[in-house]
Enzyme design. Sequence first.
Site, mmCIF file in Angstrom:
data_model
loop_
_atom_site.group_PDB
_atom_site.id
_atom_site.type_symbol
_atom_site.label_atom_id
_atom_site.label_comp_id
_atom_site.label_asym_id
_atom_site.label_seq_id
_atom_site.Cartn_x
_atom_site.Cartn_y
_atom_site.Cartn_z
ATOM 1 N N HIS A 62 15.389 44.001 -23.590
ATOM 2 C CA HIS A 62 15.471 44.625 -24.906
ATOM 3 C C HIS A 62 15.237 46.140 -24.811
ATOM 4 C CE1 HIS A 62 13.653 44.649 -29.267
ATOM 5 N NE2 HIS A 62 14.766 45.339 -29.200
ATOM 6 N N GLU A 65 18.223 47.689 -23.358
ATOM 7 C CA GLU A 65 19.313 47.737 -24.349
ATOM 8 C C GLU A 65 19.199 49.009 -25.193
ATOM 9 O OE1 GLU A 65 19.003 45.060 -27.816
ATOM 10 O OE2 GLU A 65 19.773 46.911 -28.662
ATOM 11 N N HIS A 66 17.970 49.329 -25.611
ATOM 12 C CA HIS A 66 17.771 50.565 -26.369
ATOM 13 C C HIS A 66 18.031 51.786 -25.487
ATOM 14 C CE1 HIS A 66 15.285 49.434 -30.095
ATOM 15 N NE2 HIS A 66 15.666 48.289 -29.573
ATOM 16 N N GLU A 138 11.204 54.420 -25.857
ATOM 17 C CA GLU A 138 11.808 53.180 -26.355
ATOM 18 C C GLU A 138 10.954 51.953 -26.041
ATOM 19 O OE1 GLU A 138 14.460 53.152 -28.332
ATOM 20 O OE2 GLU A 138 14.517 55.349 -28.162
ATOM 21 N N GLU A 159 8.708 47.502 -32.976
ATOM 22 C CA GLU A 159 9.690 46.566 -33.513
ATOM 23 C C GLU A 159 9.201 45.125 -33.316
ATOM 24 O OE1 GLU A 159 13.566 46.869 -31.650
ATOM 25 O OE2 GLU A 159 14.208 44.958 -32.485
#
Length: 968
Positions: A62, A65-66, A138, A159
């Site tokens: 994840h 991905e960012h 991130e 997040e």
Amino acid sequence: MSRIHGFTILRDEPLVEYAARAVLYRHERTGAEVLSLSLDDANKVFGVAFRTPPANSTGVPHILEHSVLCGSRKYPVKEPFVELLKGSLHTFLNAFTYPDKTCYPVASTNLRDFYNLVDVYLDAVFFPSIPRHVFLQEGWHFEWAESGELTRSGVVFNEMKGVYSSPDSVLGEFSQRLLFPDTTYGVDSGGDPKVIPSLTYEEFKAFHASYYHPSNARVFFSGDDDPTQRLRLLDAYFSQFDARPVDSHVALQKPFKTPRTTQMPYAAAPGQADRGFVTVNWLLPEAADQDLALTLDVLEHVLIGLPSSPLRKALLDSGLGEDLAGGGLETELRQMVFSTGLKGIKPDAGAAVETLICDTLAGLAKTGLPADAVEAGVNALEFSLRENNTGSFPRGLSMMLRALTTWLHDGDPLTPLRFSDPLGRLKKRLAAGEPVLETALKTYLLDNPHRVTLTLVPDTELDARRVAAEKEELAAVAAGLDAAGQAAIKADQEALQRFQETPDAPEDLARIPSLTLADLPREETRIPQQEENRAGVQMLLHPLETNGIAYLDLAFPLAGVPDRLVPLVPLFGRALLELGTDRHDATTLTRRIAAKTGGIYREALISSVFAGNPDGLAARLIFRGKATVDKVPELLDILDEILTATDFGNQERFSQMVVEGKSRMERQLAPAGHVTASNRLRARYTMAGSVAERMRGLSQLLYLRELAERVKTDYAGVRRDLETLREVVLARSETMVGLTASANAMGGLETAVTGFLDRLPATTTAPATWERLSLPEAEGIAIPAQVHYVGLGLDLAKVGWTFDGADLVAARYLRMAYLWDRVRVRGGAYGAFCSLDRITGQTVFLSYRDPNTDATIEVFRQTGRYLMDATFSDEEMTRAVIGAIGDIDAHMLPDAKGHVAMVRRLIGDTAPLRAAMRAQVLAADVRRFRQFGEALDAAARQASIVVLGPTPSLDAMTVPNLTRVDVL
Ligand SMILES: [Zn+2]
């Protein structure tokens, strides 16, 4: 074998289901596979997917991905992704982390734009810069707070804290993990906030090096672009690599011998101390078996797809819980999963729910499934497959994701796209009387020991304990640091801040490929529309190619609704679709809708109108139905029946709908806090905002709570209210009808619809007077969460502002530049938004999953100043304009076009108004940006504020006169 641009053709076949030609290639040098679909779809899609199975819950896939979207070899700026968001015509631009794969899809209807997006994405995934400070930003990093305390932040870290605060997410995540304890699905690819901080930069880099390689890539294209050019673009990247083995295989889960049961706590608000959640989850065979996948899809519909479905009904009728839980049939992972259960149960009722589910299934296996439910299930599946209506999601992207279910695990990517033959086989077996579904039910659910029952038990102290534990842990880390360790954190923090505050060099920004203003269409594409008056009803006809389907919109005016019944309208609409009629009970009715149509839906349109006073509004209850053209008479028959003959006497079912609606709103409050804040803020400015808040905001929740009590004590009164609504809403006068279908079907449809309208009552009702809500200037709404949602509303109408299309460009620019930079990148929130209502001038700023409160409000307040002082290069302005035109020209499927045209008609958004707006957008300049900034700045002196967050944060806020609202 044929070869082309370094690729070998493995397959080249027609794909009849989508009128497409499908070619599967392998790149000779690297082994990368490419599925290339050519079809008549202007919305071109590209996507690259890597198999990225994680070994732990650090969230490395994840975070990566960012991060790969934060600068690459060819595009060395801070966020090329954001530059594309700002200034391209993309119809889709995003990235997804799944439990086993990471996908990077883009879409556009403009060919040059499409190639630009593809190139930026290819460079991002294969040659990202991913320096250490991007990982810190991130992923996660330490920070010295001004108080001297050690804290932790990071975009993904925050997040995922938000995700772990939501019981729905926790339930889904852990149901999966417990079913697959021995495979990669047993960990969280998104990242567990407790585990994320154990991830190092070195591991992060190594993950990219292992998996982001052409030998581990699957690439997808679809659309009407040149298929050969696709290969040229890819070969330019792939040919820089050599093949190498990549071990990314996803193992099958070993079957359990006996079912398992688990309990876990979740963070509950004080008002939810008696409410738990439970799901029962089964592991099923591999998704690659299409015949079985379709069979299980129909079985799912029969069991829980409709309000009348036997398993759903048994669960809701039991009174054990408030609403269904679980995702039903899940086909995204290598092995399928079926999951169902209840939300809002008594904390100790998990076992009772499990027993009820198993007993109900056993009963169904014995008696057989109702034939009309099976017919409904088969039709619903077939309709949705053939219609392929993906809404605002590009069709090609949904095809890519379906292809990947098999392709990702080295299976045939075309198998999941070829539904005609397996569906035909299934229908034939059912027609022959074979107990296909009953056998599947027995084999895969009832007699399947690989089953996990997960109960979430409420714990009102959990969040506080988590926060305390993290504080303690951080204090211990801080205490253990020597001077060098302390300095290292400070150095990281400063480096990150420097990086964030240094603007990109103009020459680097200029490398991001962009269209020019000359590439943009000067005029909006018209939606075909013919206006007729039939039986006193306005009818809008939209002749569009719809693949044999007719879409019907019926918009009933709400003007006659008495003020006190305004909040009852949404439930009234739902009751018509689900309660049953004088002629058919609820079960028969809902099955008939599924068997004969593509579905009937309801929504309320509540909007201010152009050229009206601030209290002028369009308020409509809209029923949207669809059916194949030959079944339209049945669709109209059903509509006639529900509109005129609904039986409101079913107290039990109505009461369930109230409780379900209440429970859904309660659970949405925390994960969708920005929506709550937005509705609440808008309620302050216009009648439309006030009505919308009463129908779908926090006020609706409070109303539903009262109604839940009233249904028990005074159902006769509630029933009278529903009857009143029927009388004042469902009449022919002032109703507007939209019809979208192919031109050659239109004549016949128009006649049929006119006949239907003739049967509606012709009563007229005088408009009622509605009260506007009066709300305090600032509100703090307590929710159980570790993050905040901050909202600030401005009323530009009060400071003499008048709309200019350039203001839309400015508002969009603020969202992509200023707010992104201050609230997300520096503030650590997951998202920030700004939206301007061009009719009324109300402007709402929102943050999403935000670690801050006061600081974000200050950023919002400074927005006007920022615009007034900012300088913009011509390139920046051009990009902002392109992005705004992209929003205005959003790609729509035919049903959406018909619907949007009707809404525009209802709110008075005429062609000349839209043309003027477009001309202003295209002419946007710095001068107008500054004027808009001045209006924002002036309005900021009387801003309204709504913040959702945990009680301690609300207490600590410095906003004067913050009115506290405790609803959970
Ligand atoms: Zn994310």
